[in-house]
Design a protein around this motif. Structure first.
Motif, mmCIF file in Angstrom:
data_model
loop_
_atom_site.group_PDB
_atom_site.id
_atom_site.type_symbol
_atom_site.label_atom_id
_atom_site.label_comp_id
_atom_site.label_asym_id
_atom_site.label_seq_id
_atom_site.Cartn_x
_atom_site.Cartn_y
_atom_site.Cartn_z
ATOM 1 N N GLY A 99 -10.191 -5.416 -1.642
ATOM 2 C CA GLY A 99 -10.418 -4.363 -0.885
ATOM 3 C C GLY A 99 -9.419 -4.424 0.183
ATOM 4 N N SER A 100 -8.837 -5.347 0.525
ATOM 5 C CA SER A 100 -7.650 -5.480 1.544
ATOM 6 C C SER A 100 -6.393 -4.516 1.076
ATOM 7 C CB SER A 100 -7.281 -6.859 2.084
ATOM 8 O OG SER A 100 -8.291 -7.657 2.594
ATOM 9 N N THR A 101 -6.013 -4.846 -0.318
ATOM 10 C CA THR A 101 -5.095 -3.986 -0.719
ATOM 11 C C THR A 101 -5.312 -2.622 -0.872
ATOM 12 O OG1 THR A 101 -4.146 -5.981 -2.024
ATOM 13 C CG2 THR A 101 -3.484 -3.932 -2.741
ATOM 14 N N ILE A 102 -6.512 -2.233 -1.426
ATOM 15 C CA ILE A 102 -6.976 -0.806 -1.411
ATOM 16 C C ILE A 102 -6.996 -0.218 -0.129
ATOM 17 C CG2 ILE A 102 -8.609 0.777 -2.152
ATOM 18 C CD1 ILE A 102 -9.461 -1.382 -4.414
ATOM 19 N N ASP A 103 -7.426 -0.915 0.950
ATOM 20 C CA ASP A 103 -7.667 -0.308 2.245
ATOM 21 C C ASP A 103 -6.025 -0.013 2.872
ATOM 22 O OD1 ASP A 103 -10.422 -0.406 1.981
ATOM 23 O OD2 ASP A 103 -10.534 -1.685 3.729
ATOM 24 N N GLY A 134 -4.567 5.350 -6.907
ATOM 25 C CA GLY A 134 -5.275 4.751 -7.966
ATOM 26 C C GLY A 134 -5.566 3.461 -7.752
ATOM 27 N N THR A 135 -6.375 2.606 -8.259
ATOM 28 C CA THR A 135 -6.811 1.245 -8.006
ATOM 29 C C THR A 135 -6.973 0.308 -9.293
ATOM 30 O OG1 THR A 135 -9.131 1.110 -7.863
ATOM 31 C CG2 THR A 135 -7.982 2.091 -6.176
ATOM 32 N N ILE A 136 -6.648 -0.809 -9.125
ATOM 33 C CA ILE A 136 -6.752 -1.781 -10.253
ATOM 34 C C ILE A 136 -7.453 -2.784 -9.609
ATOM 35 C CG2 ILE A 136 -6.014 -3.568 -12.113
ATOM 36 C CD1 ILE A 136 -3.670 -0.864 -11.044
ATOM 37 N N LEU A 137 -8.915 -3.014 -9.564
ATOM 38 C CA LEU A 137 -9.429 -3.866 -8.835
ATOM 39 C C LEU A 137 -9.356 -5.507 -9.409
ATOM 40 C CD1 LEU A 137 -11.761 -4.148 -6.261
ATOM 41 C CD2 LEU A 137 -13.440 -3.705 -7.906
ATOM 42 N N GLY A 143 -15.773 -2.474 -2.034
ATOM 43 C CA GLY A 143 -16.127 -1.042 -2.530
ATOM 44 C C GLY A 143 -15.567 -0.200 -2.097
ATOM 45 N N SER A 144 -14.031 -0.414 -1.865
ATOM 46 C CA SER A 144 -13.107 0.869 -1.376
ATOM 47 C C SER A 144 -12.544 1.377 -2.614
ATOM 48 C CB SER A 144 -11.793 -0.103 -0.867
ATOM 49 O OG SER A 144 -11.133 0.823 -0.236
ATOM 50 N N GLU A 145 -12.758 0.835 -3.901
ATOM 51 C CA GLU A 145 -12.302 1.465 -5.223
ATOM 52 C C GLU A 145 -13.145 2.653 -5.539
ATOM 53 O OE1 GLU A 145 -15.638 -1.385 -6.042
ATOM 54 O OE2 GLU A 145 -13.726 -1.538 -5.056
ATOM 55 N N LEU A 168 -9.369 10.025 0.765
ATOM 56 C CA LEU A 168 -9.061 8.731 0.520
ATOM 57 C C LEU A 168 -9.842 8.183 -0.617
ATOM 58 C CD1 LEU A 168 -9.079 7.017 4.024
ATOM 59 C CD2 LEU A 168 -7.134 7.829 2.942
ATOM 60 N N ARG A 169 -10.521 8.928 -1.207
ATOM 61 C CA ARG A 169 -11.502 8.536 -2.459
ATOM 62 C C ARG A 169 -10.514 8.409 -3.630
ATOM 63 N NH1 ARG A 169 -16.885 8.216 -2.573
ATOM 64 N NH2 ARG A 169 -18.059 9.241 -1.045
ATOM 65 N N PRO A 170 -10.086 7.142 -4.216
ATOM 66 C CA PRO A 170 -9.213 6.956 -5.387
ATOM 67 C C PRO A 170 -9.465 8.252 -6.308
ATOM 68 C CG PRO A 170 -10.023 5.151 -4.764
ATOM 69 C CD PRO A 170 -11.003 6.134 -3.909
ATOM 70 N N LYS A 171 -8.308 8.605 -6.932
ATOM 71 C CA LYS A 171 -8.509 9.378 -8.122
ATOM 72 C C LYS A 171 -8.980 8.655 -9.051
ATOM 73 C CE LYS A 171 -6.735 13.086 -6.011
ATOM 74 N NZ LYS A 171 -7.514 14.171 -5.799
ATOM 75 N N PHE A 172 -8.566 7.487 -9.548
ATOM 76 C CA PHE A 172 -9.052 6.729 -10.502
ATOM 77 C C PHE A 172 -9.052 5.170 -10.172
ATOM 78 C CE2 PHE A 172 -4.576 6.354 -11.451
ATOM 79 C CZ PHE A 172 -4.402 4.746 -12.076
#
Length: 391
Positions: A99-103, A134-137, A143-145, A168-172
């Motif tokens: 989550g920290s990286t995604i935020d 895009g995110t790789i969790l 839940g930021s993904e 800010l919602r990820p595309k994927f």
């Protein structure tokens, strides 16, 4: 139930080895030059970063890298990422981490096309435009993904604040539960606690007749109560981790929060702890939630009693529902302790002499106007009292 709109366009790619498909999804969503954003050494040591880069190379997608994200992500790295993204003419942000990286990636994505200071978004301005993300969790928690939210700590004043907007919602989002098997039991438990908090923040509502979302929240809380101990006992339990990972996304993409008021007092109060002491967000929430719930319980005893019965298996005391409500809060507290979470201020490294400062910053810092919470309006004195319950 209140009127609502719900927009959740993220494409979720779930399962083993799905990170190998990253390049094709970046291309699908229009990325041609990517900023890969990540944290410390774990994504490097595990080989995940190399697999992601190989996937991008197979699709002839150029990339630059920016590592160094820390828990409770800081504004300094966001400013660095915005500058790098503009210089390199980045058109897609790819977060590899938790989550920290995604935020942090979301903050960079919002800041690159914005003429002002990205921090404006963290003081109340809604995000209307951002680069695609895009995110790789790698950890089930924030839940930021799947959410439109981001939380950043500004080093000038150590204010930890959130921004939001559907841009800010990820595309994927790539969700491979196996990537979480290397987490320590403590990190896993922190993630479980954060997921539980996201559910309770929505459960504590003043809106009547919200049976559908009540039941969704209760089902996810029951899932966490079941899967949490299983994964702590056996960190390699893929199926338990899979259920936790999907529950973490469902807990915070707001499918459970539509049509109802929400609280968020526990998060706002905890943010002061993790900003000042740099404790893990989930660990802070484990101490904060029981205190907030105990303090607020009398405003709607039956809501807490309902959770106690439906989630924690407590017997309903019809003569004195307060007993049931208290039993449910205690059951939550004991569950969090059982998975390895701290139980008081001291175990977080927090100090009683900082209570007044944290309460004041929490209620008035940034653009705040003196109160917190959507379930019960809490002023500075209330927040001080809640912190003291954690001692």
């Amino acid at each position: 139930m209140n009127n609502f709109t719900f927009y959740a366009p993220t494409c979720f790619v779930f399962g083993k080895d799905t990170e190998m498909e990253t390049g094709s999804y970046v291309k699908r969503f229009g990325g041609s030059k990517v900023l890969i954003h990540y944290g410390g050494g774990s994504v490097i040591r595990s080989g995940l970063l190399d697999r992601v880069k190989k996937s991008l190379e197979q699709e002839n997608i150029a990339y630059v890298e920016l590592g160094g994200v820390k828990p409770n992500p800081r504004s300094g790295l966001v400013y660095e990422g915005i500058e790098l993204g503009r210089k390199e003419q980045i058109d897609f942000i790819l977060a590899v981490g938790g989550g920290s990286t995604i935020d942090s990636a979301k903050a960079i994505a919002a800041g690159i096309p914005y003429d002002g200071d990205f921090w404006d978004y963290y003081e109340g301005k809604r995000v209307e435009e951002a680069l695609p993300i895009g995110t790789i969790l790698t950890i089930a928690a924030a839940g930021s993904e799947g959410s439109p939210d981001s939380v950043i700590t500004h080093e000038n004043g150590m204010l930890k604040r959130g921004a939001s907007g559907d841009a800010l919602r990820p595309k994927f989002s790539v969700l491979n539960p196996a990537l979480t098997q290397t987490l320590s039991p403590y990190q896993t438990a922190c993630g479980i606690t954060d997921i539980i908090a996201h559910l309770y923040e929505r459960y504590l509502t003043k809106t009547k007749e919200v049976e559908v979302t009540d039941r969704l929240i209760e089902a996810l809380l029951l899932t966490m109560a079941h899967e949490g101990p299983r994964v702590i006992e056996d960190p390699d339990n893929y199926e338990a981790r899979a259920n936790i990972m999907w529950a973490g996304m469902m807990a915070h993409n707001n499918a459970c929060g539509v049509g109802r008021t929400q609280d968020w007092a526990s998060h706002d109060i905890e943010h002061e702890l993790s900003a000042l002491y740099d404790c893990a967000h989930g660990a802070g929430l484990a101490v904060v939630m029981p205190a907030v719930f105990t303090y607020n319980m009398h405003h709607d005893v039956m809501r807490f009693a309902q959770a106690a019965v439906r989630v924690w298996g407590c017997q309903m005391d019809f003569a004195c529902p307060e007993n049931t409500a208290k039993a449910g809060i205690e059951a939550l507290r004991q569950f969090l302790i059982s998975i390895g979470m701290p139980k008081n201020f001291g175990e977080l490294g927090a100090k009683e002499e900082d209570i007044e400062k944290m309460a004041h910053t929490g209620c008035f810092g940034g653009a705040r106007e003196g109160t917190l919470g959507g379930f019960v309006s809490l002023d500075q004195k209330d927040v001080e009292n809640i912190y003291r319950l954690m001692l």
